[in-house]
Design an enzyme around this catalytic site. Structure first.
Site, PDB file in Angstrom:
ATOM      1  N   ARG A   1      11.405 -31.870  35.174  1.00 18.42           N
ATOM      2  CA  ARG A   1      12.022 -30.201  35.300  1.00 18.42           C
ATOM      3  C   ARG A   1      11.502 -29.540  36.638  1.00 18.42           C
ATOM      4  O   ARG A   1      11.168 -27.902  37.249  1.00 18.42           O
ATOM      5  CB  ARG A   1      11.613 -29.077  34.070  1.00 18.42           C
ATOM      6  CG  ARG A   1      12.327 -29.395  33.086  1.00 18.42           C
ATOM      7  CD  ARG A   1      13.383 -29.520  32.987  1.00 18.42           C
ATOM      8  NE  ARG A   1      14.145 -30.396  31.464  1.00 18.42           N
ATOM      9  CZ  ARG A   1      14.571 -31.835  31.701  1.00 18.42           C
ATOM     10  NH1 ARG A   1      14.610 -32.728  32.816  1.00 18.42           N
ATOM     11  NH2 ARG A   1      14.517 -32.120  30.199  1.00 18.42           N
TER      12      ARG A   1
ATOM     13  N   SER B   1      15.007 -23.341  26.086  1.00 17.00           N
ATOM     14  CA  SER B   1      14.107 -23.954  26.361  1.00 17.00           C
ATOM     15  C   SER B   1      13.659 -23.858  26.844  1.00 17.00           C
ATOM     16  O   SER B   1      12.694 -23.479  28.518  1.00 17.00           O
ATOM     17  CB  SER B   1      13.303 -25.568  26.190  1.00 17.00           C
ATOM     18  OG  SER B   1      14.029 -26.281  25.765  1.00 17.00           O
TER      19      SER B   1
ATOM     20  N   GLU C   1       8.813 -22.932  31.808  1.00 19.43           N
ATOM     21  CA  GLU C   1      10.311 -23.839  31.999  1.00 19.43           C
ATOM     22  C   GLU C   1      10.836 -22.598  32.949  1.00 19.43           C
ATOM     23  O   GLU C   1      11.280 -22.922  34.381  1.00 19.43           O
ATOM     24  CB  GLU C   1      11.131 -24.155  31.301  1.00 19.43           C
ATOM     25  CG  GLU C   1      12.470 -25.111  31.981  1.00 19.43           C
ATOM     26  CD  GLU C   1      12.938 -25.838  31.174  1.00 19.43           C
ATOM     27  OE1 GLU C   1      13.870 -26.108  31.196  1.00 19.43           O
ATOM     28  OE2 GLU C   1      12.118 -27.143  29.940  1.00 19.43           O
TER      29      GLU C   1
END
Length: 363
Positions: free
Chosen positions: A176, A253, A355
């Site tokens: 990520r 998320s 995130e």
């Protein structure tokens, strides 16, 4: 290039076109100092360069699906990336390389690759946002990451005032993350993907997806079947944008899965001994990736958990923090995120990290 305020395409705050809430999937965010719409790579560069010359701070915003903007908004120039298009730039008997403009909606691209019999992106179906955002985040889901197929990223370097194509090996792809994340030096203009010519998906790596498809992990399935199954799974978790479903007012998320070294993982197992084995996956080297959703749920923050002002955990997925009421502020959402982060830390000794990109707000 439009140097006027652009009308938000969706969202409740249509009357105030300077409100950034209308340009984000959370429907949160205060006013912008100025909004410029750019419909090509040249216009994106010019807009960013001109704003810098005026001394403005610059926020480059495309789909708004992975960003949390503070209630005070952004006082500088917001450049809306609306470039579109894709074209084949290289091909051989087994592969095709397609160059995609940064503003191309991501799921439109995935649909096009599946329709053309190009394998490599099918398990990333249903993800909202733009193509240009995918290398920044190294977007991944259901066993695929864009880093596996990206061969290069065309980017404008604001420091050097140059445009160049950065090879995948130099993009710093990680879980990520990439060299582009949390840095405003580069502005992504287009992305190259090398895909396989195949009517079948790559090997199915994700157990949940394999179950949904009725196959074994490692099997391959028709591309359209993989895409349909992924979209169905995501929709069931409120992870496919749907104006009729308030649980989709989110950034997907909110927290990444923690990556722990062995000592930290052993400590977690001790603290969670009464709850069973924490779901985990081996990472590169001697590290373990742990399910953030499991940690959140077991710390007492289950689906639908309410926060202040109408912010809440999604009723469909523990990792999604939502503006389900449509009236929550960014401060409300951040307060809920802090409560969850601190609760998980207290219960398990593990720190969760957000995130999405945070603009003019902190957690």
């Amino acid at each position: 290039m439009s140097d006027v305020y652009a009308q938000p395409t969706t969202g409740a705050d249509r009357a105030d076109v300077s409100a950034l809430a209308g340009y984000t999937t959370l429907r949160m965010g205060g006013p912008a100092g100025r909004i410029v719409t750019a419909t090509s790579a040249d216009e994106i560069v010019r807009a960013v360069r001109d704003a810098g010359a005026r001394g403005d701070a610059v926020l480059v915003l495309a789909g708004g699906s992975n960003v949390v903007i503070g209630d005070d908004g952004f006082p500088g120039t917001v450049v809306l990336v609306r470039s579109r298009g894709l074209r084949v730039v290289a091909e051989d008997a087994d592969t095709v390389t397609v160059r995609v403009e940064a503003g191309e909606p991501w799921d439109d691209l995935v649909a096009a690759t599946v329709a053309n019999g190009w394998s490599g992106l099918e398990c990333l179906s249903g993800i909202p946002g733009s193509t240009g955002a995918t290398p920044i985040q190294n977007v991944g889901a259901y066993g695929q990451e864009v880093a596996e197929t990206i061969t290069g990223v065309e980017a404008y370097d604001r420091v050097e005032d140059t445009t160049s194509r950065i090879a995948a090996a130099d993009c710093g792809f990680a879980y990520r993350g990439s060299i582009f994340k949390y840095r405003d030096r580069w502005v992504v203009l287009s992305v190259d993907f090398r895909l396989s010519r195949s009517p079948l998906s790559g090997p199915v790596r994700y157990a949940e997806l394999a179950r949904a498809l009725g196959v074994e992990v490692g099997d391959r399935v028709p591309l359209a079947d993989a895409r349909a199954a992924v979209r169905a799974l995501r929709a069931g978790k409120g992870m496919v944008l749907d104006p009729t479903d308030p649980d989709t007012r989110s950034v997907g998320s909110f927290f990444t899965n923690p990556v722990l070294d062995r000592a930290a993982f052993d400590l977690l197992r001790e603290r969670a001994a009464d709850l069973g084995e924490p779901p985990s996956w081996p990472g590169a080297g001697d590290v373990v990736k742990v399910s953030a959703a499991w940690l959140i749920d077991k710390a007492g923050y289950g689906k639908g958990y309410p926060g202040p002002g109408g912010a809440a955990i999604s009723r469909k997925h523990t990792l999604a923090l939502t503006n389900r009421s449509g009236r929550a502020s960014t401060a409300d959402l951040v307060a809920l995120a802090r409560e969850i982060r601190d609760g998980v830390k207290t219960r398990f000794g593990v720190t969760l990290h957000p995130e999405p990109v945070l603009i003019n707000t902190t957690i």
